[in-house]
Design an enzyme around this catalytic site. Structure first.
Site, PDB file in Angstrom:
ATOM      1  CG  ASP A  10      45.551  50.342  38.782  1.00 35.77           C
ATOM      2  OD1 ASP A  10      46.119  49.239  38.660  1.00 35.77           O
ATOM      3  OD2 ASP A  10      44.353  50.477  39.088  1.00 35.77           O
ATOM      4  CG  ASP A  12      42.101  45.879  35.492  1.00 36.77           C
ATOM      5  OD1 ASP A  12      42.152  46.038  34.255  1.00 36.77           O
ATOM      6  OD2 ASP A  12      42.460  44.819  36.047  1.00 36.77           O
ATOM      7  CG  ASP A  20      33.597  43.927  42.278  1.00 35.58           C
ATOM      8  OD1 ASP A  20      34.662  44.594  42.309  1.00 35.58           O
ATOM      9  OD2 ASP A  20      32.529  44.313  42.777  1.00 35.58           O
ATOM     10  CB  ALA A  21      33.519  38.983  37.502  1.00 32.06           C
ATOM     11  NE  ARG A 103      47.609  40.672  46.138  1.00 28.94           N
ATOM     12  CZ  ARG A 103      46.486  40.810  45.429  1.00 28.94           C
ATOM     13  NH1 ARG A 103      46.531  40.789  44.123  1.00 28.94           N
ATOM     14  NH2 ARG A 103      45.334  40.992  46.031  1.00 28.94           N
ATOM     15  NE  ARG A 132      44.883  46.158  44.894  1.00 25.59           N
ATOM     16  CZ  ARG A 132      44.253  45.010  44.776  1.00 25.59           C
ATOM     17  NH1 ARG A 132      44.326  44.113  45.741  1.00 25.59           N
ATOM     18  NH2 ARG A 132      43.564  44.727  43.707  1.00 25.59           N
TER      19      ARG A 132
END
Ligand SMILES: [Mg+2]
Ligand SMILES: [Zn+2]
Length: 184
Positions: A10, A12, A20-21, A103, A132
Site C-alpha cells: 500500500d 499512504d 485524513d485530509a 477499490r 481493507r
C-alpha cells in the site's frame, strides 16, 4: 518455474505519511523514516516492488492526475536516491459510490498485479496499514502484513484482522523480518 519475487505495498501510511485530509500534492508526499531504504533492501534481495493504492481523492475532485503523477515522480526520485526502485504503481481513482472492482477491499488491483507479474499470490506478500488492504490480500490468498505506521495502530486496535495477519512496527521491520524468514 522459479518463484517470482514480488512484494505488494500500500502507499499512504506504509511508504509515506498519511493524512485524513488526503495526500493531494508532491509537497504533502513525505516518505516515512526508513521506508524507501526498506524497499532498497527488498530490491537488493531480488524482490520487485509494486504498489496498490486507493486514491479516491481523484474521484472526489480533491486532486487530479497531474498531481498524482507529480507525487509519484517525487516518490520515484526519492526512492532512486537511496537505491530503491518501485516497479509499478496501480491506483484506484474511484470513490465507494462508483462500485468499481479495484477499490480495496476489492482485490481488483492485486489481480492486475498478479497477471502483470505472473506471480503466485501464495508467495507474494501484501503490506498495508488498513483493514481493507489486508482483506484485499487475504481474498486472493496473499500472505498479509500489517504495519503500525499510518492507520496501522487504529487498525490493530479495531481487531477483526484476517487470519494469519503478521504485524510489524513499520516497513523497515517488515523488510527485515520477511527477508530473515525467506532466507531461512
Ligand atoms: Mg494506507
Ligand atoms: Zn476503482
Amino acid at each position: 518455474m522459479p518463484i517470482k519475487k514480488v512484494v505488494i505495498l500500500d502507499r499512504d501510511g506504509v511508504i509515506n505519511a498519511d493524512s485524513d485530509a488526503f495526500i493531494k500534492s508532491p509537497d504533502e508526499w513525505v516518505a516515512l523514516p526508513g521506508a524507501l531504504e526498506a524497499i532498497a533492501r527488498l530490491n537488493q534481495a531480488g524482490y520487485r516492488v509494486a504498489i496498490a493504492t486507493n486514491q479516491s481523492g481523484i474521484g472526489r475532485g480533491l486532486f487530479d492526475m497531474d498531481a498524482l503523477n507529480a507525487m509519484h515522480l517525487k516518490m520515484h526520485r526519492m526512492a532512486a536516491a537511496v537505491g530503491a526502485r518501485i516497479e509499478a504503481v496501480f491506483f484506484c481513482p474511484h470513490t465507494a459510490e462508483d462500485h468499481c472492482e479495484c477499490r480495496k477491499p476489492k482485490p481488483g488491483m492485486l489481480k492486475m498485479i498478479t497477471e502483470r507479474f505472473e506471480i503466485d499470490p501464495a508467495h507474494t506478500p501484501t503490506v498495508g496499514d488498513s483493514l481493507r488492504d489486508l482483506q484485499a490480500g487475504a481474498a486472493l490468498g496473499h500472505p498479509v502484513h500489517l504495519v503500525l505506521t499510518g492507520k496501522g495502530r487504529k487498525t490493530l486496535a479495531a481487531g477483526g484482522l484476517p487470519e494469519g495477519t503478521i504485524v510489524h512496527d513499520d516497513l523497515r521491520a517488515f523488510a527485515l523480518d520477511f527477508l530473515a524468514d525467506v532466507q531461512e
